[in-house]
Design an enzyme around this catalytic site. Sequence first.
Site, PDB file in Angstrom:
ATOM      1  N   SER A  52       0.876  -8.402  -0.782  1.00  3.90           N
ATOM      2  CA  SER A  52       1.666  -9.277   0.089  1.00  3.90           C
ATOM      3  C   SER A  52       0.976 -10.615   0.352  1.00  3.90           C
ATOM      4  O   SER A  52       1.639 -11.595   0.682  1.00  3.90           O
ATOM      5  CB  SER A  52       2.020  -8.583   1.398  1.00  3.90           C
ATOM      6  N   THR A  62       1.710  -5.038   4.337  1.00  2.28           N
ATOM      7  CA  THR A  62       1.679  -5.332   5.769  1.00  2.28           C
ATOM      8  C   THR A  62       1.042  -6.674   6.119  1.00  2.28           C
ATOM      9  O   THR A  62       1.323  -7.217   7.185  1.00  2.28           O
ATOM     10  CB  THR A  62       0.941  -4.215   6.530  1.00  2.28           C
ATOM     11  N   ASP A  63       0.216  -7.225   5.230  1.00  3.51           N
ATOM     12  CA  ASP A  63      -0.506  -8.453   5.579  1.00  3.51           C
ATOM     13  C   ASP A  63       0.414  -9.626   5.902  1.00  3.51           C
ATOM     14  O   ASP A  63       0.127 -10.414   6.796  1.00  3.51           O
ATOM     15  CB  ASP A  63      -1.463  -8.862   4.460  1.00  3.51           C
ATOM     16  N   THR A  82       0.799  -1.221   0.000  1.00  3.70           N
ATOM     17  CA  THR A  82       0.000   0.000   0.000  1.00  3.70           C
ATOM     18  C   THR A  82       0.832   1.271   0.000  1.00  3.70           C
ATOM     19  O   THR A  82       0.409   2.293  -0.527  1.00  3.70           O
ATOM     20  CB  THR A  82      -0.944  -0.005   1.225  1.00  3.70           C
TER      21      THR A  82
END
Length: 131
Positions: A62, A93-94, A15
């Site tokens: 991700s 971030t996932d 993102t």
Amino acid sequence: MSRQKRLLMIHTGGTLIMQSAGDGVALSAHASDALMRGLLSELPVLRQIAEIEMRPLFRLDSADMQPEHWVELAREIHGALSSYDGFVVIHGTDTMAYTASALSFLLRGLDRPVVLTGAQKPLTAVRTDAR
């Protein structure tokens, strides 16, 4: 006078560099150019900290990151060791924690820092955590 540190910023997706596109966000077609322009215009202090080179490696959500991507990322870092003092990996971030864990084994004994970073909101968004 000591030389300025050299950092390689490796973009894997996520993102942080997305841009608003109507109802949501979309990855820029020129992700590495947009990232560098965006980072340096939003955070000009980066130029004082280090000489930064951007290298796009993947353009993945991700959630799509697989073990073969971890191996390729580790190879990219190993291949650049002679030219850089440290590495910053821009990542979604996932699954960042999984990539960090894999890299801790794949890069065991490395003598310089590797930092993973990401954001919940794009760098260009209001109240972003990307900075």
